[in-house]
Design a protein around this motif. Structure first.
Motif, PDB file in Angstrom:
ATOM      1  N   GLU A  82      -5.236 -12.524  10.661  1.00  0.00           N
ATOM      2  CA  GLU A  82      -5.696 -12.624   9.268  1.00  0.00           C
ATOM      3  C   GLU A  82      -6.377 -11.324   8.870  1.00  0.00           C
ATOM      4  N   LYS A  83      -6.661 -11.202   7.585  1.00  0.00           N
ATOM      5  CA  LYS A  83      -7.217  -9.926   7.108  1.00  0.00           C
ATOM      6  C   LYS A  83      -8.456  -9.530   7.895  1.00  0.00           C
ATOM      7  N   GLY A  84      -8.580  -8.225   8.175  1.00  0.00           N
ATOM      8  CA  GLY A  84      -9.649  -7.751   9.052  1.00  0.00           C
ATOM      9  C   GLY A  84     -11.045  -7.901   8.485  1.00  0.00           C
TER      10      GLY A  84
ATOM     11  N   ALA B 119       3.582 -12.449 -13.190  1.00  0.00           N
ATOM     12  CA  ALA B 119       2.920 -11.489 -14.094  1.00  0.00           C
ATOM     13  C   ALA B 119       3.397 -10.071 -13.807  1.00  0.00           C
ATOM     14  N   PHE B 120       3.946  -9.846 -12.594  1.00  0.00           N
ATOM     15  CA  PHE B 120       4.387  -8.505 -12.217  1.00  0.00           C
ATOM     16  C   PHE B 120       5.903  -8.390 -12.171  1.00  0.00           C
ATOM     17  N   HIS B 121       6.573  -9.392 -12.736  1.00  0.00           N
ATOM     18  CA  HIS B 121       8.032  -9.362 -12.752  1.00  0.00           C
ATOM     19  C   HIS B 121       8.509  -8.177 -13.590  1.00  0.00           C
TER      20      HIS B 121
ATOM     21  N   GLU C   3      -8.976   1.580  -8.695  1.00  0.00           N
ATOM     22  CA  GLU C   3      -9.525   2.665  -7.861  1.00  0.00           C
ATOM     23  C   GLU C   3      -8.422   3.363  -7.041  1.00  0.00           C
ATOM     24  N   THR C   4      -7.497   2.548  -6.508  1.00  0.00           N
ATOM     25  CA  THR C   4      -6.355   3.098  -5.764  1.00  0.00           C
ATOM     26  C   THR C   4      -5.560   4.047  -6.666  1.00  0.00           C
ATOM     27  N   THR C   5      -5.249   3.555  -7.859  1.00  0.00           N
ATOM     28  CA  THR C   5      -4.407   4.318  -8.775  1.00  0.00           C
ATOM     29  C   THR C   5      -5.111   5.585  -9.235  1.00  0.00           C
TER      30      THR C   5
ATOM     31  N   PRO D  93      -3.899   6.216  -0.857  1.00  0.00           N
ATOM     32  CA  PRO D  93      -5.162   5.640  -1.343  1.00  0.00           C
ATOM     33  C   PRO D  93      -5.723   4.579  -0.384  1.00  0.00           C
ATOM     34  N   VAL D  94      -4.837   3.700   0.145  1.00  0.00           N
ATOM     35  CA  VAL D  94      -5.302   2.747   1.170  1.00  0.00           C
ATOM     36  C   VAL D  94      -4.932   3.396   2.507  1.00  0.00           C
ATOM     37  N   TRP D  95      -5.923   4.041   3.125  1.00  0.00           N
ATOM     38  CA  TRP D  95      -5.633   4.891   4.287  1.00  0.00           C
ATOM     39  C   TRP D  95      -5.570   4.085   5.582  1.00  0.00           C
TER      40      TRP D  95
ATOM     41  N   ALA E   2      -6.266  -3.458   8.111  1.00  0.00           N
ATOM     42  CA  ALA E   2      -6.746  -4.098   9.341  1.00  0.00           C
ATOM     43  C   ALA E   2      -6.401  -5.584   9.353  1.00  0.00           C
ATOM     44  N   ARG E   3      -6.137  -6.101  10.553  1.00  0.00           N
ATOM     45  CA  ARG E   3      -5.904  -7.535  10.738  1.00  0.00           C
ATOM     46  C   ARG E   3      -6.677  -7.985  11.975  1.00  0.00           C
ATOM     47  N   ARG E   4      -7.245  -9.192  11.880  1.00  0.00           N
ATOM     48  CA  ARG E   4      -7.947  -9.772  13.028  1.00  0.00           C
ATOM     49  C   ARG E   4      -6.968 -10.678  13.769  1.00  0.00           C
TER      50      ARG E   4
ATOM     51  N   PHE F  67       4.184   3.591   4.218  1.00  0.00           N
ATOM     52  CA  PHE F  67       3.806   2.247   3.739  1.00  0.00           C
ATOM     53  C   PHE F  67       2.503   2.270   2.922  1.00  0.00           C
ATOM     54  N   PRO F  68       2.447   3.070   1.855  1.00  0.00           N
ATOM     55  CA  PRO F  68       1.209   3.126   1.070  1.00  0.00           C
ATOM     56  C   PRO F  68       0.841   1.784   0.438  1.00  0.00           C
ATOM     57  N   PHE F  69       1.833   0.903   0.245  1.00  0.00           N
ATOM     58  CA  PHE F  69       1.555  -0.392  -0.389  1.00  0.00           C
ATOM     59  C   PHE F  69       1.579  -1.540   0.631  1.00  0.00           C
ATOM     60  N   GLY F  70       1.475  -1.204   1.909  1.00  0.00           N
ATOM     61  CA  GLY F  70       1.460  -2.249   2.939  1.00  0.00           C
ATOM     62  C   GLY F  70       2.846  -2.842   3.097  1.00  0.00           C
ATOM     63  N   GLY F  71       2.911  -4.131   3.461  1.00  0.00           N
ATOM     64  CA  GLY F  71       4.210  -4.776   3.648  1.00  0.00           C
ATOM     65  C   GLY F  71       4.009  -6.216   4.048  1.00  0.00           C
TER      66      GLY F  71
ATOM     67  N   ILE G  12       0.849  -6.519  -4.599  1.00  0.00           N
ATOM     68  CA  ILE G  12       1.567  -7.225  -5.660  1.00  0.00           C
ATOM     69  C   ILE G  12       1.769  -6.311  -6.874  1.00  0.00           C
ATOM     70  N   GLY G  13       0.952  -5.268  -6.949  1.00  0.00           N
ATOM     71  CA  GLY G  13       1.017  -4.371  -8.106  1.00  0.00           C
ATOM     72  C   GLY G  13       1.866  -3.132  -7.863  1.00  0.00           C
ATOM     73  N   GLU G  14       2.692  -3.134  -6.791  1.00  0.00           N
ATOM     74  CA  GLU G  14       3.409  -1.892  -6.436  1.00  0.00           C
ATOM     75  C   GLU G  14       4.286  -1.360  -7.580  1.00  0.00           C
TER      76      GLU G  14
HETATM   77  C1  HEM Z   1      -1.768   3.577  -5.780  1.00  0.00           C
HETATM   78  C2  HEM Z   1      -1.853   2.328  -6.138  1.00  0.00           C
HETATM   79  C3  HEM Z   1      -1.979   1.197  -5.171  1.00  0.00           C
HETATM   80  C4  HEM Z   1      -1.969   1.218  -3.805  1.00  0.00           C
HETATM   81  C5  HEM Z   1      -1.811   2.416  -2.876  1.00  0.00           C
HETATM   82  C6  HEM Z   1      -2.141  -0.148  -3.361  1.00  0.00           C
HETATM   83  C7  HEM Z   1      -2.134  -0.531  -2.037  1.00  0.00           C
HETATM   84  C8  HEM Z   1      -2.266  -1.829  -1.607  1.00  0.00           C
HETATM   85  C9  HEM Z   1      -2.177  -2.247  -0.232  1.00  0.00           C
HETATM   86  C10 HEM Z   1      -1.938  -1.309   0.958  1.00  0.00           C
HETATM   87  C11 HEM Z   1      -2.346  -3.592  -0.190  1.00  0.00           C
HETATM   88  C12 HEM Z   1      -2.290  -4.460   1.058  1.00  0.00           C
HETATM   89  C13 HEM Z   1      -3.556  -4.356   1.881  1.00  0.00           C
HETATM   90  C14 HEM Z   1      -3.406  -5.017   3.248  1.00  0.00           C
HETATM   91  O1  HEM Z   1      -2.304  -5.354   3.660  1.00  0.00           O
HETATM   92  O2  HEM Z   1      -4.446  -5.177   3.915  1.00  0.00           O
HETATM   93  C15 HEM Z   1      -2.560  -4.033  -1.553  1.00  0.00           C
HETATM   94  C16 HEM Z   1      -2.775  -5.332  -1.933  1.00  0.00           C
HETATM   95  C17 HEM Z   1      -2.963  -5.717  -3.240  1.00  0.00           C
HETATM   96  N1  HEM Z   1      -2.851  -4.928  -4.369  1.00  0.00           N
HETATM   97 FE1  HEM Z   1      -2.446  -2.971  -4.425  1.00  0.00          FE
HETATM   98  N2  HEM Z   1      -2.270  -0.953  -4.470  1.00  0.00           N
HETATM   99  C18 HEM Z   1      -2.165  -0.174  -5.591  1.00  0.00           C
HETATM  100  C19 HEM Z   1      -2.183  -0.593  -6.897  1.00  0.00           C
HETATM  101  C20 HEM Z   1      -2.345  -1.889  -7.297  1.00  0.00           C
HETATM  102  C21 HEM Z   1      -2.285  -2.361  -8.660  1.00  0.00           C
HETATM  103  C22 HEM Z   1      -2.002  -1.462  -9.869  1.00  0.00           C
HETATM  104  C23 HEM Z   1      -2.563  -3.689  -8.629  1.00  0.00           C
HETATM  105  C24 HEM Z   1      -2.644  -4.668  -9.764  1.00  0.00           C
HETATM  106  C25 HEM Z   1      -2.682  -4.402 -11.035  1.00  0.00           C
HETATM  107  C26 HEM Z   1      -2.755  -4.064  -7.242  1.00  0.00           C
HETATM  108  C27 HEM Z   1      -3.059  -5.336  -6.794  1.00  0.00           C
HETATM  109  C28 HEM Z   1      -3.101  -5.720  -5.463  1.00  0.00           C
HETATM  110  C29 HEM Z   1      -3.386  -7.070  -5.031  1.00  0.00           C
HETATM  111  C30 HEM Z   1      -3.725  -8.251  -5.920  1.00  0.00           C
HETATM  112  C31 HEM Z   1      -3.296  -7.077  -3.633  1.00  0.00           C
HETATM  113  C32 HEM Z   1      -3.475  -8.260  -2.693  1.00  0.00           C
HETATM  114  C33 HEM Z   1      -2.131  -8.885  -2.429  1.00  0.00           C
HETATM  115  C34 HEM Z   1      -2.193 -10.057  -1.469  1.00  0.00           C
HETATM  116  O3  HEM Z   1      -3.036 -10.085  -0.559  1.00  0.00           O
HETATM  117  O4  HEM Z   1      -1.340 -10.926  -1.643  1.00  0.00           O
HETATM  118  N3  HEM Z   1      -2.611  -2.951  -6.455  1.00  0.00           N
HETATM  119  N4  HEM Z   1      -2.488  -2.936  -2.402  1.00  0.00           N
END
Ligand code: HEM
Length: 450
Positions: free
Chosen positions: A72-74, A108-110, A264-266, A324-326, A329-331, A388-392, A398-400
């Motif tokens: 689960e999340k760290g 909402a992100f479709h 903040e990420t963006t 941005p998310v450098w 972590a998972r427990r 994997f900047p947006f995880g996987g 969800i906002g990728e």
């Molecule tokens: C550069 C921009 C962004 C980056 C690099 C980023 C990165 C990430 C990463 C790496 C995770 C997963 C974290 C993990 O697995 O522990 C995450 C989750 C999430 N992000 Fe982003 N994000 C960005 C922009 C956004 C935007 C624009 C939104 C919404 C408007 C958003 C909403 C979310 C949400 C709600 C989660 C949680 C998803 C879940 O646990 O199901 N993010 N993001």
């Protein structure tokens, strides 16, 4: 197909108190010190604490995708005080509750909704650049923070509530500045104290809650789709449980989560991209040529995004070097095996874009900014989790798609009209691993009107 070598190097050792202190104070430097090890699983212990750093893309995939049910999340993630303010939204929820929320928020992100957010993004970029003056030196960090807060405010609450969107944005800004200063263990106790800064933060939260709840009630009474994210959250119906919607409190929590996760990420990614363009004038010139060809003088729209190929490559490469998310972590919930290395339970698994994105096995000249490396062939040959900047997996961002569109439209709009130049101070900027990857000082760039 697996890209793991037949024998994968692992290493396991205890770390000293001094190393632990260094890792807490400057996590990126600590991670850099582990880069030189050829091990793809680096298992570190300190007393009862057990941490496994997973460097290889296939191991990152195992952690994020295959082991979703056994982890689960760290904790480090949870400790950050900020997450308390988000309540039970997507970022904080777990297990079945997380799956339910994800089903409800996903529409909402479709893609079909994203087109409608494009104009708000370009308009927000224009509001920021309206304050820029030819030849001036500006703190881009501050401007990008304001800009992405503006974008998320206006896409969540749309144009018909412009005044309210601004009030929420201002209140959130105040709250986030206050809370960011409190990101250390034990801070939550301080927050309950009668100290004046703690009272200010509590007041900020109460104001924000009052505005958001009033907006939710007002929108519920109108029952119409105004095309923004809030409408989607209010209309969302659980496909597996027809008739079930998000409660007011749940909508509030998702709103706070999207505000936090989405800005903040963006804003960091945009700041790093402008900084990189300032330092690479030849790449900036090639970008100008693409924009002239695709857009001419008109503002970019959602429909232009697929044609802005170099713009996309610039941003992709910027997030490779400065993710941005450098770290993620998972427990562990059970004992796990990564490439033959047994990881005991409980342990913290860590996957770091900061490390894997700069691995020369996947990215030749890994520290160089080379956007044109991202050809179709290069992308096809790359292991899925080398980048994997947006995880996987089930908890991927969800906002990728929203973020990609925002970056491309905003960078295109900036570069159409402005050129970025370095300053003496901007050469000193270094990344700092906080909740997100921050520049260690304000990024001061010289702006030149084109
Ligand atoms: C550069 C921009 C962004 C980056 C690099 C980023 C990165 C990430 C990463 C790496 C995770 C997963 C974290 C993990 O697995 O522990 C995450 C989750 C999430 N992000 Fe982003 N994000 C960005 C922009 C956004 C935007 C624009 C939104 C919404 C408007 C958003 C909403 C979310 C949400 C709600 C989660 C949680 C998803 C879940 O646990 O199901 N993010 N993001």
């Amino acid at each position: 197909m697996s890209s793991l070598p037949p024998t994968i190097a692992t290493s396991s050792r205890r770390i000293s108190l001094l190393e632990m202190f260094r890792a807490q104070r400057d996590p990126l430097r600590f991670l850099d010190s582990l880069k030189s090890s050829s091990a793809d699983v680096v298992h570190l212990t300190f007393g009862r604490l057990s941490v496994a750093l997973l460097k290889h893309p296939d191991l990152v995939q195992q952690m994020l995708v295959a082991e979703n049910a056994t982890t689960e999340k760290g904790r480090a993630f949870e400790r950050a005080l900020f997450f308390q303010f988000l309540g039970g939204g997507l970022l904080n929820s777990k297990g079945e509750e997380h799956r339910r929320q994800r089903r409800l928020v996903l529409p909402a992100f479709h893609r079909s909704r994203l087109a409608g957010y494009g104009n708000a993004m370009v308009e927000a970029a224009d509001r920021v650049t309206a304050q820029w003056r030819d030849g001036e030196v500006r703190d881009l960090t501050a401007d990008m923070f304001t800009l992405t807060l503006d974008v998320v405010g206006h896409t969540l609450f749309s144009a018909d509530v412009k005044g309210t969107a601004q009030a929420i944005t201002d209140a959130f800004n105040q709250l986030s500045i206050g809370v960011n200063r409190l990101s250390f263990p034990g801070a939550k106790w301080l927050l309950r104290s009668p100290l004046s800064f703690a009272r200010k933060i509590r007041r900020g939260q109460a104001t924000l809650d009052a505005i958001v709840y009033a907006l939710i009630r007002e929108r519920r009474s109108r029952l119409e789709d105004t095309g923004d994210l809030l409408s989607m959250l209010l209309l969302a119906e659980d496909a597996e449980h027809p008739g079930q919607h998000l409660s007011d409190e749940e909508v509030r929590d998702q709103v706070m989560t999207l505000f936090f996760a989405g800005h903040e990420t963006t804003s960091n990614a945009l700041t790093w991209t402008c900084w990189l363009l300032a330092r690479h004038p030849a790449i900036e010139a090639a970008l100008h040529a693409e924009l002239a060809q695709v857009l001419g003088d008109r503002a970019p729209t959602f429909a232009d995004v697929p044609n802005l190929v170099l713009t996309e490559q610039v941003i992709r490469e910027s997030m490779r070097l400065y993710p941005p998310v450098w770290a993620m972590a998972r427990r562990t919930l059970v004992e796990l095996d990564f490439a033959g290395q047994k990881i005991p339970c409980p342990s913290l698994l860590v996957a770091c874009p900061w490390i894997t994105h700069r691995d020369a096995r996947w990215f030749p000249d890994p520290d160089q900014f080379q956007p044109t490396r991202w050809t179709r062939e290069f992308r096809t040959a790359l292991p899925r989790f080398a980048y994997f900047p947006f995880g996987g997996g089930a908890r991927s961002c969800i906002g990728e798609n929203f973020a990609w569109m925002e970056f491309i439209l905003i960078i295109a709009r900036f570069a159409q009209q402005w050129r970025f130049g370095t300053t003496a101070d901007s050469h000193l900027v270094k990344p700092q691993g906080r909740i997100t990857l921050h520049p260690d000082r304000p990024v001061q760039l010289r702006l030149q009107r084109r």
